[in-house]
Design an enzyme around this catalytic site. Structure first.
Site, PDB file in Angstrom:
ATOM      1  N   TRP A   1       0.814  -1.232   0.000  1.00 32.11           N
ATOM      2  CA  TRP A   1       0.000   0.000   0.000  1.00 32.11           C
ATOM      3  C   TRP A   1       0.842   1.275   0.000  1.00 32.11           C
ATOM      4  O   TRP A   1       0.416   2.303   0.499  1.00 32.11           O
ATOM      5  CB  TRP A   1      -0.953   0.023   1.204  1.00 32.11           C
ATOM      6  N   HIS A   2       2.038   1.201  -0.563  1.00 33.33           N
ATOM      7  CA  HIS A   2       2.867   2.402  -0.657  1.00 33.33           C
ATOM      8  C   HIS A   2       2.794   2.995  -2.062  1.00 33.33           C
ATOM      9  O   HIS A   2       3.742   3.598  -2.548  1.00 33.33           O
ATOM     10  CB  HIS A   2       4.323   2.069  -0.295  1.00 33.33           C
ATOM     11  N   TYR A   3       1.670   2.804  -2.722  1.00 29.19           N
ATOM     12  CA  TYR A   3       1.530   3.320  -4.082  1.00 29.19           C
ATOM     13  C   TYR A   3       1.641   4.845  -4.091  1.00 29.19           C
ATOM     14  O   TYR A   3       1.270   5.523  -3.133  1.00 29.19           O
ATOM     15  CB  TYR A   3       0.212   2.844  -4.729  1.00 29.19           C
ATOM     16  N   HIS A   4       2.194   5.362  -5.163  1.00 27.35           N
ATOM     17  CA  HIS A   4       2.492   6.793  -5.271  1.00 27.35           C
ATOM     18  C   HIS A   4       2.555   7.151  -6.755  1.00 27.35           C
ATOM     19  O   HIS A   4       2.469   6.279  -7.617  1.00 27.35           O
ATOM     20  CB  HIS A   4       3.813   7.114  -4.563  1.00 27.35           C
TER      21      HIS A   4
END
Ligand SMILES: Cc1cc2nc3c(=O)[nH]c(=O)nc-3n(C[C@H](O)[C@H](O)[C@H](O)COP(=O)(O)OP(=O)(O)OC[C@H]3O[C@@H](n4cnc5c(N)ncnc54)[C@H](O)[C@@H]3O)c2cc1C
Ligand SMILES: *[C@@H]1O[C@H](CO)[C@@H](O)[C@H](O)[C@H]1NC(C)=O
Ligand SMILES: *[C@@H]1O[C@H](CO)[C@@H](O)[C@H](O)[C@H]1NC(C)=O
Ligand SMILES: *[C@@H]1O[C@H](CO)[C@@H](O)[C@H](O)[C@H]1NC(C)=O
Ligand SMILES: *[C@@H]1O[C@H](CO)[C@@H](O)[C@H](O)[C@H]1NC(C)=O
Length: 572
Positions: free
Chosen positions: A510-513
């Protein structure tokens, strides 16, 4: 023994990714200035309009309110109604809640991986695993940030919401295991992003109570800020002023929980602005819905083009996560990420244990996949036959808690990137997102190195008392391939490599950027290139995930840019 143990392990593996919902109610809010959008007037006007009261939106708005009138529009509810709901032990439950009032909005990327977007005041900091680590000094330099202001901004955040974790038996054993297998040096407890093994900060206090970006609103001037909940922004409004060639943002349209439309405008006097802080999915999506994006793509959806900017929604990236579940004969504490090992090859090893999952979670897993599949129109590969089998295995387990730990790895960067596209013109719907996990071979190489480190740690002396002696790592790996955790093809019956393991069992951390990258969509002051009075300040501007994990830097950036904007406002 073999048969039952097999069942037991499988059950544990499944349990780990599974998820159960919680019911909840209540309206109470911590702050008088936080209200339901149904109570907002039809027309409002402010100096700053912040879209999204998330991880960066809250510290940003609190800071701006110290010198101007600020409006925050957040599509989700309050994190303060029920502290139990966001307690450490409810991490999985909260993510698995698929009710309309859930703080988590699930989506499945076209890569076939289940993912989540925050939908609550405080944003991702209300859902996340709590780990807190600053960006490296290299990252700060490359981002062009003023180092002393960044340092002050991190401290401002840390004073309010960051703690030292307790470090009990499981987390300590993994730390010792990392040191034993050579993930060195040992950096002890630190907020810094350093190679080696460390204990990081956490937004959970010693009692497991979650502190969030919404708590940073305590810094706000209550007279100068209004926060509306269940206020979903539909679009940003632009006008063309005579004399100026560029379109200028001047207001937004938002809808409250009853579906009633409101309009918020910028005050005419002063250097006023709209600031988009809707996160890496929400910000590019809302720019497109407002007419800024690839003209061809917008026209295909009947959206009037304000500015042809093909970079909007490009460079989406998500750090792939691969996991190994380690069932333990000894009891372990309930923990989320505390110990981290950063290897020389660029894989980050993190761990959790004893997660509480609720009783009927096998049915819930099926529901989640079905729910998201229904929404996205993708068929669910979670067959009922499979579900029944899993449910049988799970019933074998007594108690609703993972008896063991989970060791995960994510990779630096990543190098692989993808893109975001609209599916509908409704801002509440998920857009289509593609991350292209492991498209770049270097990402795959780092994943394999990370899995090797995990295997070494699992086999280390430090972890031996948490291992079933007759259960080799290979059996754990084999079992992971049987679990329907994502919608990707599995290669269970072929002799497989760690490469194939990485590809087949990939999950998200969940570290999408990305999506509104600095230098492409926004300039180095986070102003949207080509228009007036509009910035994007959140994780969508990052070229890679900062620090060990990103939230520290997302909160820091909110404070940092708030200071910059307010200082500029008063310096003429
Ligand atoms: C399950 C999970 C675990 C994680 N674990 C960690 C961890 O341990 N450590 C760490 O550092 N990071 C972790 N992260 C990542 C970190 O939490 C995120 O990177 C960060 O929260 C992103 O912040 P943001 O401000 O960019 O977006 P968000 O915090 O998502 O904020 C965006 C806000 O905008 C609102 N919004 C969107 N669209 C609209 C609209 N149209 N109108 C009004 N409001 C809107 C959303 O509701 C949301 O509140 C995790 C994330 C998740 C989901
Ligand atoms: C509140 O905002 C106004 C601008 O509308 C500003 O002049 C004032 O200084 C702010 N109040 C405080 C206490 O900062
Ligand atoms: C950097 O920030 C500090 C405040 O932390 C400020 O005193 C200094 O002037 C800034 N430097 C530049 C070059 O803007
Ligand atoms: C940390 O390791 C990376 C390789 O992954 C290397 O590029 C970097 O220079 C190292 N940093 C330090 C401070 O040693
Ligand atoms: C998914 O769609 C089917 C068919 O329309 C429906 O019966 C089912 O209840 C839906 N499932 C969920 C979890 O929404």
């Amino acid at each position: 023994m073999g048969w039952t143990l097999d069942k037991f392990i499988w059950a544990l593996l499944v349990e780990c990714i599974l998820l159960s919902g919680l019911s909840h109610s209540g309206k109470a809010s911590k702050y008088a200035f936080v209200r339901e959008a149904t109570s907002a007037p039809p027309f409002l006007s402010y100096d700053y309009i912040v879209i999204g009261g998330g991880t960066s939106g809250c510290p940003l708005a609190a800071t701006l309110s110290q010198g101007a009138r600020v409006l925050v529009l957040e599509r989700g509810g309050s994190p303060y109604t029920n502290p139990e709901r966001i307690h450490l032990k409810n991490f999985v439950n909260s993510l698995a809640d698929i009710s309309p009032s859930s703080f988590s909005q699930p989506f499945i990327s076209t890569d076939g991986v289940l993912n989540a977007r925050a939908r609550v005041l405080g944003g991702g900091s209300v859902l996340n695993a709590g780990f807190y680590s600053r960006a490296s000094s290299d990252y700060i330099r490359i981002s062009g940030w003023n180092e002393s202001l960044a340092e002050e901004s991190y401290k401002w955040v840390e004073k309010k919401v960051v703690f030292e974790p307790p470090m009990l038996q499981w987390q300590s054993a993994v730390r010792d295991g990392l040191l034993e297998v050579g993930v060195l040096p040992y950096n002890e407890f630190t907020y810094d992003h350093l190679n080696g093994t460390k204990i990081g900060g956490t937004i959970f206090d010693k009692k497991g109570n979650r502190h969030t970006a919404a708590d940073l609103l305590e810094y706000a001037d209550p007279k100068n800020i209004s926060v509306y909940l269940h206020a979903t922004v539909q679009k940003i409004l632009f006008r063309y002023n005579t004399g100026k060639r560029r379109p200028e943002a001047y207001g937004v349209i938002f809808i409250d929980a009853m579906g009633v439309m409101h309009r918020a405008y910028l005050n005419r006097k002063g250097k006023n602005e709209i600031i988009l802080s809707a996160g890496a999915i929400g910000s590019p999506q809302l720019l497109m819905l407002s007419g800024i994006g690839s003209a061809k793509h917008l026209q295909a959806h009947g959206i009037t083009v304000v500015l042809d900017r093909p970079w909007v929604g490009q460079d989406m990236a998500d750090n792939p996560m691969n996991v190994l579940v380690v069932p333990s004969p000894l009891p372990v504490e309930v923990s989320l990420v505390q110990t981290v090992g950063i290897t020389k090859s660029g894989s980050f090893i993190e761990t959790g244990s004893g997660l509480s999952l609720g009783p009927s979670w096998s049915e819930r897993l099926q529901k989640i996949f079905e729910f998201v599949s229904n929404q996205s129109g993708q068929p669910s590969t979670f067959s009922s036959e499979n579900t029944q089998r899993v449910a049988d295995l799970v019933r074998f387990l007594t108690g609703p808690t993972l008896k063991g730990g989970i060791i995960i790895e994510k990779i630096t960067g990543p190098r692989s990137t993808g893109h975001l596209e609209l599916i509908t013109t409704n801002p509440s719907d998920n857009p289509s997102v593609t991350f292209n996990y492991f498209k770049d071979p270097e990402d795959l190489r780092i994943c394999v190195e990370g899995m090797k480190t995990i295997i070494d740690v699992v086999n280390s002396k430090a972890l031996s008392k948490f291992r079933y002696p007759n259960l080799p790592v290979q059996a754990l790996l084999n079992l992971m391939l049987l679990i329907p955790m994502n919608l990707r093809p599995k290669h269970v019956n072929t002799a497989y490599s760690l490469q194939q393991y990485c590809i087949d069992t990939v999950l998200t951390i969940w570290h999408y950027h990305g999506g509104c990258l600095t230098g492409k969509v926004v300039d180095h002051d986070y102003k949207v290139i080509g228009v007036e009075a509009l910035r994007v300040i959140d994780g969508s501007t990052f070229y890679r995930s900062p620090g060990t994990n990103p939230q520290a830097t997302v909160m820091m950036l909110g404070r940092y840019m708030g200071e910059q904007i307010i200082n500029k406002r008063f310096s003429g």
